[in-house]
Design a protein around this motif. Structure first.
Motif, PDB file in Angstrom:
ATOM      1  N   UNK A  40     -21.139 -40.748  -2.944  1.00  0.00           N
ATOM      2  CA  UNK A  40     -21.375 -40.332  -1.929  1.00  0.00           C
ATOM      3  C   UNK A  40     -21.097 -38.987  -1.568  1.00  0.00           C
ATOM      4  N   UNK A  41     -22.377 -38.201  -0.900  1.00  0.00           N
ATOM      5  CA  UNK A  41     -22.246 -36.975  -0.449  1.00  0.00           C
ATOM      6  C   UNK A  41     -22.096 -36.799   1.129  1.00  0.00           C
ATOM      7  N   UNK A  42     -21.051 -36.507   1.992  1.00  0.00           N
ATOM      8  CA  UNK A  42     -21.206 -36.188   3.217  1.00  0.00           C
ATOM      9  C   UNK A  42     -20.945 -34.623   3.673  1.00  0.00           C
ATOM     10  N   UNK A  43     -21.948 -33.973   4.033  1.00  0.00           N
ATOM     11  CA  UNK A  43     -21.889 -32.544   4.217  1.00  0.00           C
ATOM     12  C   UNK A  43     -22.466 -32.319   5.601  1.00  0.00           C
ATOM     13  N   UNK A  44     -22.279 -33.430   6.566  1.00  0.00           N
ATOM     14  CA  UNK A  44     -22.894 -33.179   7.802  1.00  0.00           C
ATOM     15  C   UNK A  44     -22.092 -32.092   8.758  1.00  0.00           C
ATOM     16  N   UNK A  45     -22.581 -31.728   9.719  1.00  0.00           N
ATOM     17  CA  UNK A  45     -22.126 -30.626  10.754  1.00  0.00           C
ATOM     18  C   UNK A  45     -21.071 -29.536  10.128  1.00  0.00           C
ATOM     19  N   UNK A  46     -22.063 -28.946   9.326  1.00  0.00           N
ATOM     20  CA  UNK A  46     -21.405 -27.789   8.753  1.00  0.00           C
ATOM     21  C   UNK A  46     -22.242 -26.400   8.651  1.00  0.00           C
ATOM     22  N   UNK A  47     -23.229 -26.453   9.437  1.00  0.00           N
ATOM     23  CA  UNK A  47     -24.067 -25.397   9.740  1.00  0.00           C
ATOM     24  C   UNK A  47     -24.709 -24.688   8.463  1.00  0.00           C
ATOM     25  N   UNK A  48     -24.982 -25.674   7.168  1.00  0.00           N
ATOM     26  CA  UNK A  48     -25.697 -25.210   6.128  1.00  0.00           C
ATOM     27  C   UNK A  48     -27.171 -24.887   6.354  1.00  0.00           C
ATOM     28  N   UNK A  49     -27.528 -23.872   5.723  1.00  0.00           N
ATOM     29  CA  UNK A  49     -28.846 -23.313   5.852  1.00  0.00           C
ATOM     30  C   UNK A  49     -29.655 -23.378   4.470  1.00  0.00           C
ATOM     31  N   UNK A  72     -30.753 -27.087   7.814  1.00  0.00           N
ATOM     32  CA  UNK A  72     -31.488 -27.099   6.667  1.00  0.00           C
ATOM     33  C   UNK A  72     -33.112 -26.965   6.936  1.00  0.00           C
ATOM     34  N   UNK A  73     -33.623 -26.375   6.233  1.00  0.00           N
ATOM     35  CA  UNK A  73     -35.180 -26.342   6.214  1.00  0.00           C
ATOM     36  C   UNK A  73     -35.861 -26.544   5.222  1.00  0.00           C
ATOM     37  N   UNK A  74     -37.359 -26.376   5.113  1.00  0.00           N
ATOM     38  CA  UNK A  74     -38.060 -26.800   3.753  1.00  0.00           C
ATOM     39  C   UNK A  74     -38.453 -28.477   3.940  1.00  0.00           C
ATOM     40  N   UNK A  75     -38.774 -28.865   2.775  1.00  0.00           N
ATOM     41  CA  UNK A  75     -39.289 -30.205   2.650  1.00  0.00           C
ATOM     42  C   UNK A  75     -38.168 -31.226   2.143  1.00  0.00           C
ATOM     43  N   UNK A  76     -38.414 -32.453   2.519  1.00  0.00           N
ATOM     44  CA  UNK A  76     -37.528 -33.296   1.678  1.00  0.00           C
ATOM     45  C   UNK A  76     -37.926 -33.625   0.478  1.00  0.00           C
ATOM     46  N   UNK A  77     -37.084 -33.495  -0.631  1.00  0.00           N
ATOM     47  CA  UNK A  77     -37.369 -33.605  -2.017  1.00  0.00           C
ATOM     48  C   UNK A  77     -38.176 -34.568  -2.446  1.00  0.00           C
ATOM     49  N   UNK A  78     -39.195 -34.434  -3.005  1.00  0.00           N
ATOM     50  CA  UNK A  78     -40.340 -35.451  -3.479  1.00  0.00           C
ATOM     51  C   UNK A  78     -39.741 -36.376  -4.132  1.00  0.00           C
ATOM     52  N   UNK A  79     -38.980 -36.398  -5.088  1.00  0.00           N
ATOM     53  CA  UNK A  79     -38.470 -37.369  -5.777  1.00  0.00           C
ATOM     54  C   UNK A  79     -37.066 -38.054  -5.368  1.00  0.00           C
ATOM     55  N   UNK A  80     -37.035 -38.246  -4.056  1.00  0.00           N
ATOM     56  CA  UNK A  80     -35.920 -38.785  -3.452  1.00  0.00           C
ATOM     57  C   UNK A  80     -35.915 -40.264  -3.913  1.00  0.00           C
ATOM     58  N   UNK A  81     -37.258 -41.001  -4.063  1.00  0.00           N
ATOM     59  CA  UNK A  81     -37.211 -42.162  -4.585  1.00  0.00           C
ATOM     60  C   UNK A  81     -36.491 -42.598  -5.760  1.00  0.00           C
ATOM     61  N   UNK A  82     -35.689 -41.544  -6.622  1.00  0.00           N
ATOM     62  CA  UNK A  82     -35.077 -41.801  -7.771  1.00  0.00           C
ATOM     63  C   UNK A  82     -33.550 -42.404  -7.273  1.00  0.00           C
ATOM     64  N   UNK A  83     -33.386 -42.140  -6.127  1.00  0.00           N
ATOM     65  CA  UNK A  83     -32.279 -42.776  -5.757  1.00  0.00           C
ATOM     66  C   UNK A  83     -32.259 -44.291  -5.509  1.00  0.00           C
ATOM     67  N   UNK A  84     -32.359 -44.943  -6.445  1.00  0.00           N
ATOM     68  CA  UNK A  84     -32.728 -46.300  -6.485  1.00  0.00           C
ATOM     69  C   UNK A  84     -31.553 -47.095  -5.834  1.00  0.00           C
ATOM     70  N   UNK A  85     -30.303 -46.515  -5.925  1.00  0.00           N
ATOM     71  CA  UNK A  85     -29.323 -47.442  -5.306  1.00  0.00           C
ATOM     72  C   UNK A  85     -28.589 -46.839  -3.801  1.00  0.00           C
ATOM     73  N   UNK A  86     -29.591 -46.067  -3.375  1.00  0.00           N
ATOM     74  CA  UNK A  86     -29.295 -45.321  -1.897  1.00  0.00           C
ATOM     75  C   UNK A  86     -29.427 -46.359  -1.087  1.00  0.00           C
ATOM     76  N   UNK A  87     -28.247 -46.580  -0.181  1.00  0.00           N
ATOM     77  CA  UNK A  87     -28.369 -47.276   0.965  1.00  0.00           C
ATOM     78  C   UNK A  87     -28.179 -46.830   2.082  1.00  0.00           C
ATOM     79  N   UNK A  88     -27.602 -45.686   2.417  1.00  0.00           N
ATOM     80  CA  UNK A  88     -27.494 -44.691   3.497  1.00  0.00           C
ATOM     81  C   UNK A  88     -28.149 -43.366   3.507  1.00  0.00           C
ATOM     82  N   UNK A  89     -28.970 -43.029   4.436  1.00  0.00           N
ATOM     83  CA  UNK A  89     -29.660 -41.645   3.871  1.00  0.00           C
ATOM     84  C   UNK A  89     -29.752 -41.063   5.416  1.00  0.00           C
ATOM     85  N   UNK A  90     -29.085 -40.015   5.777  1.00  0.00           N
ATOM     86  CA  UNK A  90     -29.194 -39.226   6.981  1.00  0.00           C
ATOM     87  C   UNK A  90     -29.709 -37.851   6.994  1.00  0.00           C
TER      88      UNK A  90
END
Length: 226
Positions: A40-49, A72-90
């Motif tokens: 799990x990674x939760x870095x929400x609401x941290x004013x990250x750039x 955050x800016x830029x693109x969503x990483x193209x290989x996000x499909x590598x997360x085969x076990x991902x259940x939650x993405x925000x």
């Protein structure tokens, strides 16, 4: 993971393992390939750039990733499909741009998705998963189109309702039944008119029919009485 080294002015791709040293109850324990333990990674609401680090795509064991409400800016990483076990993405409420990677549609376990309020554009990838989410998962991206949004992409035509076609056999059967019912109606009408006309014009028919009705009524009355 792989890392780039420079040897004799040549770039060489050499593998290395990720180790994690963790002090627990006074004991220093070393974990090899610790990246597979990160769930799990939760870095929400941290004013990250900045952009989402591409190195994150090597965290194959991720189940939940929440980077929402940052800058955050830029693109969503193209290989996000590598997360085969991902259940939650925000990734909502950032400034992400570009198209939604098609590999995202290949994550079968994804049960929560929120990409809303970014600057994404283009057609939402078609897959068994993405179209099951509500439109709220994609709203706030003015240039996104395709299902589940109620916005058609340029060049797409709405599906036209097709009129069911009938074969020649069905048409023949329909014509035959119509002719049959019509002939039966005409026959019944002709017989009825002929019977009534005979009763009106021929007195002998009237007397005979009257006697028949009287006898029938008397027989029914006697049967009911006994």
């Amino acid at each position: 993971m792989d890392h780039w080294y420079s040897i004799n002015n040549k770039s060489v791709d050499l593998p290395y393992d990720f180790f994690l040293s963790l002090m627990w109850k006074g004991v220093d324990q070393l974990y090899e390939k610790a990246d597979i333990f990160l769930k799990t990674i939760d870095l929400s609401s941290n004013n990250l750039t900045g952009e989402i680090p591409t190195e994150i795509e090597y965290l194959f064991g991720l189940i939940s990733l929440n980077l929402s409400r940052n800058n955050l800016n830029g693109k969503i990483i193209s290989k996000i499909g590598n997360f085969k076990s991902l259940e939650f993405l925000d990734l909502s409420r950032n400034h992400l741009s570009g198209k939604i990677p098609s590999s995202l549609a290949h994550i079968d376990r994804l049960t929560w998705l929120d990409l809303s309020n970014n600057q994404l554009y283009g057609k939402i990838p078609i897959g068994t998963q993405l179209q099951t989410f509500s439109a709220s998962s994609f709203e706030g991206n003015s240039n996104l189109c395709g299902e589940p949004l109620d916005i058609k992409c340029p060049g797409e035509e709405p599906l036209k309702h097709q009129v069911p076609t009938t074969d020649a056999g069905d048409d023949d059967n329909s014509i035959f039944l119509e002719a049959l019912y019509m002939s039966m109606g005409i026959g019944f009408f002709t017989s009825f008119v002929g019977f009534i006309g005979s009763m009106v014009l021929l007195s002998s028919w009237r007397d005979t029919y009257s006697k028949f009705l009287n006898a029938l009524i008397l027989r029914i009355f006697n049967w009911w009485k006994h």
